[in-house]
Design a protein around this motif. Sequence first.
Motif, PDB file in Angstrom:
ATOM      1  N   THR A  47       0.869  -1.189   0.000  1.00  0.00           N
ATOM      2  CA  THR A  47       0.000   0.000   0.000  1.00  0.00           C
ATOM      3  C   THR A  47       0.899   1.231   0.000  1.00  0.00           C
ATOM      4  O   THR A  47       1.932   1.244   0.671  1.00  0.00           O
ATOM      5  N   TRP A  48       0.535   2.236  -0.803  1.00  0.00           N
ATOM      6  CA  TRP A  48       1.298   3.494  -0.817  1.00  0.00           C
ATOM      7  C   TRP A  48       0.363   4.622  -1.218  1.00  0.00           C
ATOM      8  O   TRP A  48      -0.779   4.385  -1.613  1.00  0.00           O
ATOM      9  N   PHE A  49       0.842   5.830  -1.051  1.00  0.00           N
ATOM     10  CA  PHE A  49       0.034   6.947  -1.530  1.00  0.00           C
ATOM     11  C   PHE A  49       0.915   8.014  -2.151  1.00  0.00           C
ATOM     12  O   PHE A  49       2.112   8.079  -1.897  1.00  0.00           O
ATOM     13  N   THR A  50       0.286   8.821  -3.009  1.00  0.00           N
ATOM     14  CA  THR A  50       0.990   9.927  -3.647  1.00  0.00           C
ATOM     15  C   THR A  50       0.317  11.233  -3.225  1.00  0.00           C
ATOM     16  O   THR A  50      -0.893  11.277  -2.980  1.00  0.00           O
ATOM     17  N   LYS A  51       1.131  12.286  -3.174  1.00  0.00           N
ATOM     18  CA  LYS A  51       0.621  13.649  -2.981  1.00  0.00           C
ATOM     19  C   LYS A  51       0.887  14.377  -4.283  1.00  0.00           C
ATOM     20  O   LYS A  51       2.002  14.298  -4.818  1.00  0.00           O
ATOM     21  N   SER A  52      -0.092  15.103  -4.796  1.00  0.00           N
ATOM     22  CA  SER A  52       0.073  15.745  -6.103  1.00  0.00           C
ATOM     23  C   SER A  52      -0.502  17.150  -6.116  1.00  0.00           C
ATOM     24  O   SER A  52      -1.466  17.458  -5.414  1.00  0.00           O
ATOM     25  N   LYS A  53       0.094  17.943  -7.014  1.00  0.00           N
ATOM     26  CA  LYS A  53      -0.420  19.295  -7.264  1.00  0.00           C
ATOM     27  C   LYS A  53      -1.513  19.242  -8.328  1.00  0.00           C
ATOM     28  O   LYS A  53      -1.554  18.303  -9.135  1.00  0.00           O
ATOM     29  N   LYS A  71      -5.014  -3.570  -8.808  1.00  0.00           N
ATOM     30  CA  LYS A  71      -4.787  -2.389  -7.961  1.00  0.00           C
ATOM     31  C   LYS A  71      -6.118  -1.904  -7.399  1.00  0.00           C
ATOM     32  O   LYS A  71      -7.144  -1.972  -8.080  1.00  0.00           O
ATOM     33  N   LEU A  72      -6.042  -1.383  -6.195  1.00  0.00           N
ATOM     34  CA  LEU A  72      -7.193  -0.734  -5.574  1.00  0.00           C
ATOM     35  C   LEU A  72      -6.797   0.718  -5.327  1.00  0.00           C
ATOM     36  O   LEU A  72      -5.778   0.978  -4.669  1.00  0.00           O
ATOM     37  N   VAL A  73      -7.573   1.644  -5.867  1.00  0.00           N
ATOM     38  CA  VAL A  73      -7.188   3.063  -5.837  1.00  0.00           C
ATOM     39  C   VAL A  73      -8.311   3.887  -5.194  1.00  0.00           C
ATOM     40  O   VAL A  73      -9.482   3.732  -5.556  1.00  0.00           O
ATOM     41  N   SER A  74      -7.928   4.772  -4.263  1.00  0.00           N
ATOM     42  CA  SER A  74      -8.891   5.698  -3.652  1.00  0.00           C
ATOM     43  C   SER A  74      -8.242   7.060  -3.501  1.00  0.00           C
ATOM     44  O   SER A  74      -7.028   7.144  -3.344  1.00  0.00           O
ATOM     45  N   VAL A  75      -9.054   8.103  -3.503  1.00  0.00           N
ATOM     46  CA  VAL A  75      -8.553   9.442  -3.188  1.00  0.00           C
ATOM     47  C   VAL A  75      -8.983   9.771  -1.768  1.00  0.00           C
ATOM     48  O   VAL A  75     -10.174   9.705  -1.450  1.00  0.00           O
ATOM     49  N   LYS A 108     -14.743   6.750  -2.963  1.00  0.00           N
ATOM     50  CA  LYS A 108     -14.941   5.486  -3.676  1.00  0.00           C
ATOM     51  C   LYS A 108     -13.600   4.779  -3.799  1.00  0.00           C
ATOM     52  O   LYS A 108     -12.549   5.403  -3.641  1.00  0.00           O
ATOM     53  N   ALA A 109     -13.667   3.495  -4.135  1.00  0.00           N
ATOM     54  CA  ALA A 109     -12.460   2.752  -4.492  1.00  0.00           C
ATOM     55  C   ALA A 109     -12.659   2.224  -5.903  1.00  0.00           C
ATOM     56  O   ALA A 109     -13.782   1.902  -6.305  1.00  0.00           O
ATOM     57  N   ASN A 126      -2.767  19.454  -3.353  1.00  0.00           N
ATOM     58  CA  ASN A 126      -2.718  18.609  -2.143  1.00  0.00           C
ATOM     59  C   ASN A 126      -3.617  17.378  -2.229  1.00  0.00           C
ATOM     60  O   ASN A 126      -4.206  16.965  -1.230  1.00  0.00           O
ATOM     61  N   THR A 127      -3.730  16.839  -3.420  1.00  0.00           N
ATOM     62  CA  THR A 127      -4.528  15.615  -3.561  1.00  0.00           C
ATOM     63  C   THR A 127      -3.688  14.404  -3.157  1.00  0.00           C
ATOM     64  O   THR A 127      -2.526  14.273  -3.548  1.00  0.00           O
ATOM     65  N   ILE A 128      -4.301  13.553  -2.365  1.00  0.00           N
ATOM     66  CA  ILE A 128      -3.624  12.329  -1.904  1.00  0.00           C
ATOM     67  C   ILE A 128      -4.380  11.125  -2.459  1.00  0.00           C
ATOM     68  O   ILE A 128      -5.582  10.965  -2.219  1.00  0.00           O
ATOM     69  N   THR A 129      -3.655  10.320  -3.219  1.00  0.00           N
ATOM     70  CA  THR A 129      -4.230   9.123  -3.845  1.00  0.00           C
ATOM     71  C   THR A 129      -3.579   7.902  -3.202  1.00  0.00           C
ATOM     72  O   THR A 129      -2.353   7.823  -3.133  1.00  0.00           O
ATOM     73  N   MET A 130      -4.412   6.986  -2.756  1.00  0.00           N
ATOM     74  CA  MET A 130      -3.901   5.805  -2.071  1.00  0.00           C
ATOM     75  C   MET A 130      -4.114   4.558  -2.925  1.00  0.00           C
ATOM     76  O   MET A 130      -5.168   4.417  -3.554  1.00  0.00           O
ATOM     77  N   TYR A 131      -3.124   3.678  -2.932  1.00  0.00           N
ATOM     78  CA  TYR A 131      -3.180   2.464  -3.739  1.00  0.00           C
ATOM     79  C   TYR A 131      -2.825   1.253  -2.876  1.00  0.00           C
ATOM     80  O   TYR A 131      -1.978   1.357  -1.998  1.00  0.00           O
ATOM     81  N   SER A 132      -3.406   0.119  -3.236  1.00  0.00           N
ATOM     82  CA  SER A 132      -2.871  -1.175  -2.815  1.00  0.00           C
ATOM     83  C   SER A 132      -2.710  -2.005  -4.077  1.00  0.00           C
ATOM     84  O   SER A 132      -3.478  -1.830  -5.033  1.00  0.00           O
TER      85      SER A 132
END
Length: 175
Positions: A47-53, A71-75, A108-109, A126-132
């Motif tokens: 699992t990890w997440f990104t921070k983006s402009k 992959k499972l992706v959520s914001v 949502k995922a 400051n969007t944070i997207t999380m993945y597994s």
Amino acid sequence: MKITETKIEGLFVIDALRFQDLRGELIKPFNFNVYNKLNINLDFKETWFTKSKKNVIRAMHLQIGEMACEKLVSVINGSVLDVVLDLRSESRTFGEYFEIELNDIEPKALYIPQGCAHGYKVLQDNTITMYSATKVHSAEHDLGIRWNSFGYDWQVENPILSDKDINLIEFKDFK
Ligand SMILES: Cc1cn([C@H]2C[C@H](O)[C@@H](COP(=O)(O)OP(=O)(O)O[C@H]3O[C@@H](C)C(=O)[C@@H](O)[C@H]3O)O2)c(=O)[nH]c1=O
């Protein structure tokens, strides 16, 4: 948790469970028992997440070969326009894409099957997207399709891209 099938086989949108009270909110995008009814691979390894402009595009990525993975992706903060491109040659939706806004207002995922490339345009700072993912990251098995090569209109001028993403192959050269 409402689960919605999409036109792309194996790609699901899941509404997160939400519990609001005076303190704020508890939001659950993943529950094994609910997802397991779909008969899909839930053996997540990372699992990890990104921070983006705003106006960043990260796209269109997948792992291939023995490291192909779901992959499972959520914001969890902000919002993105998320895009999935079907690259499975045997699929009836090969070359087609699915788009959906993912945000922290209606969490949502997105469950993405193997063989589909994934990317997104960031709609807010400051969007944070999380993945597994069901396999660990493997740079040697990374494959990408150039963001502007498969017919999708991202509706953005001068997006912020990594050098890697600028130099990805075009969809027409994908075999
Ligand atoms: C994805 C990933 C990257 N990295 C490293 C490699 C590199 O030094 C740095 C940044 O990597 P990238 O430029 O590939 O990151 P990014 O462009 O954000 O890649 C992500 O894009 C979205 C669209 C996806 O779907 C993800 O699966 C992933 O491919 O982080 C890891 O160590 N583990 C990982 O799981």
